[in-house]
Design a protein around this motif. Structure first.
Motif, mmCIF file in Angstrom:
data_model
loop_
_atom_site.group_PDB
_atom_site.id
_atom_site.type_symbol
_atom_site.label_atom_id
_atom_site.label_comp_id
_atom_site.label_asym_id
_atom_site.label_seq_id
_atom_site.Cartn_x
_atom_site.Cartn_y
_atom_site.Cartn_z
ATOM 1 N N LEU A 106 0.824 -1.213 0.000
ATOM 2 C CA LEU A 106 0.000 0.000 0.000
ATOM 3 C C LEU A 106 0.852 1.253 0.000
ATOM 4 O O LEU A 106 0.631 2.170 -0.782
ATOM 5 C CB LEU A 106 -0.919 -0.006 1.233
ATOM 6 N N ASN A 109 4.115 0.601 -3.303
ATOM 7 C CA ASN A 109 3.781 0.653 -4.722
ATOM 8 C C ASN A 109 3.098 1.943 -5.128
ATOM 9 O O ASN A 109 3.231 2.408 -6.240
ATOM 10 C CB ASN A 109 2.874 -0.516 -5.098
ATOM 11 N N ASN A 110 2.328 2.480 -4.239
ATOM 12 C CA ASN A 110 1.512 3.629 -4.620
ATOM 13 C C ASN A 110 2.141 4.958 -4.262
ATOM 14 O O ASN A 110 1.530 5.994 -4.403
ATOM 15 C CB ASN A 110 0.135 3.509 -3.981
ATOM 16 N N GLN A 111 3.359 4.906 -3.816
ATOM 17 C CA GLN A 111 4.076 6.118 -3.438
ATOM 18 C C GLN A 111 3.285 6.941 -2.442
ATOM 19 O O GLN A 111 3.392 8.154 -2.383
ATOM 20 C CB GLN A 111 4.400 6.955 -4.683
ATOM 21 N N TRP A 112 2.475 6.244 -1.682
ATOM 22 C CA TRP A 112 1.696 6.972 -0.691
ATOM 23 C C TRP A 112 2.540 7.397 0.491
ATOM 24 O O TRP A 112 2.080 8.145 1.335
ATOM 25 C CB TRP A 112 0.528 6.116 -0.212
ATOM 26 N N MET A 118 -2.906 10.953 4.378
ATOM 27 C CA MET A 118 -3.872 10.197 3.589
ATOM 28 C C MET A 118 -3.596 8.703 3.680
ATOM 29 O O MET A 118 -4.517 7.888 3.814
ATOM 30 C CB MET A 118 -3.835 10.654 2.130
#
Lengths: 158, 176
Positions: A106, A109-112, A118
């Protein structure tokens, strides 16, 4: 037709600040500018506090910071096959689990990891993040790891 | 709507004949219509007030090229209510009922230009309400934005969003 994106950013923020988490997620899909804008910590901190403020404290932010930093360094998820990761204190056999992130792809991969608030919001929302909390069992208080289960709208502790 | 504007203008020009209002401010819309307002109204509009202050009050005619004579009466009406302390939920509900999406947007731009904090706050909530539960396509139309994602970016974004909420079924209907 004039575009609302021509507005100064502080003015546009007035609108974005009024949007719910769900609406912000929809705004992400509108265009590249709003995708980046609508992930900002400024917008999500409020939602995080509103929804999770009563169950999470400083320790949770600290733990999340740790996970995010690990993800940025690229050494996250190497601990086991499903990419889960726990943070520990102490030396074996007296290890103490501080927090646990299920499927850290999470944040990787999603550069979150660049979007602290968020990513924390949704890790909590989707029950990926087991966070430290104090749990009352009758009159006894003990430290536990807790996660939210969105399907049943309850918390699980271990 | 034209009738409404002219009645607004009548009520505004009455104040011109009032002897106590020698210092009225003339606001000139982009399409060259003059609106006379009390100085207290001008105070609500930061952009106008700072213009007056800069010229030590000598200049009382202020051109507002970005604001049409269609929008300006709404702005003035809101400011009048505001200084009278009569901004109620009922007034706001009535006020916004008269406005279609394009008008809300234009007023928001006008409030931004004039720097009227209260009107900006109010209209930002109105806009947020109007895009709530709407599709991405609807929001693009509302905001006047083109989709500038590459197919790759779009696919990646959808993957990211799979982590957020599930079961969102927005509405693509235009209401106005």
């Amino acid at each position: 037709m004039s575009s609302l994106l021509d507005l100064p950013e502080v003015t546009l923020d007035l609108i974005l600040n009024q949007l719910s988490p769900k609406e912000l997620c929809r705004m992400l899909e509108v265009c590249v500018f709003l995708r980046d804008k609508c992930k900002s910590d400024d917008l999500w901190e409020k939602h995080l506090k509103n929804k999770w403020g009563r169950v999470i404290g400083e320790a949770v932010y600290k733990e999340w910071h740790l996970h995010v930093t690990k993800a940025k360094e690229g050494n996250h998820g190497t601990n086991n096959q499903n990419g889960s990761f726990g943070s520990f204190v102490g030396v074996w056999p007296n290890l103490y689990l501080c927090s646990y992130l299920q499927d850290s792809s999470l944040v990787i991969n999603n550069q979150w990891s660049n979007h602290f608030m968020m990513s924390l919001f949704f890790s909590l929302e989707r029950g990926r993040f087991w966070f430290p909390a104090q749990v009352y069992k009758g009159l006894v208080v003990h430290d536990a790891l807790v996660r939210y289960d969105y399907e049943s709208n309850t918390f699980q502790a271990r | 709507m034209a009738e409404e504007v002219s009645s607004q203008m009548n009520s505004l020009s009455i104040s011109e004949t009032n002897p106590s209002s020698s210092a009225t401010i003339s606001l000139v819309s982009g399409d060259d219509i003059v609106f006379k307002v009390e100085p207290t109204i001008a105070k609500e509009m930061e952009t106008v007030q700072s213009f007056i202050d800069e010229t030590d009050g000598k200049i009382t005619t202020i051109p507002l090229p970005n604001i049409s004579s269609h929008d300006l009466p709404y702005v003035i009406e809101y400011c009048e209510k505001s200084i009278a302390g009569k901004i109620t939920k009922e007034f706001e509900a009535e006020f916004v009922k008269k406005l279609n999406n394009e008008e809300v947007k234009e007023l928001f731009l006008a409030a931004n230009y004039l720097n009227i904090k209260k009107l900006l706050d109010f209209l930002s909530q109105v806009i947020a309400d109007r895009i709530a539960n709407k599709s991405v396509e609807y929001v693009r139309r509302y905001f006047g934005i083109e989709n500038d994602f590459t197919p790759e970016e779009e696919a990646k974004l959808r993957e990211e969003l799979a982590w957020t909420f599930t079961g969102v079924d927005p509405d693509d209907e235009d209401e106005n």
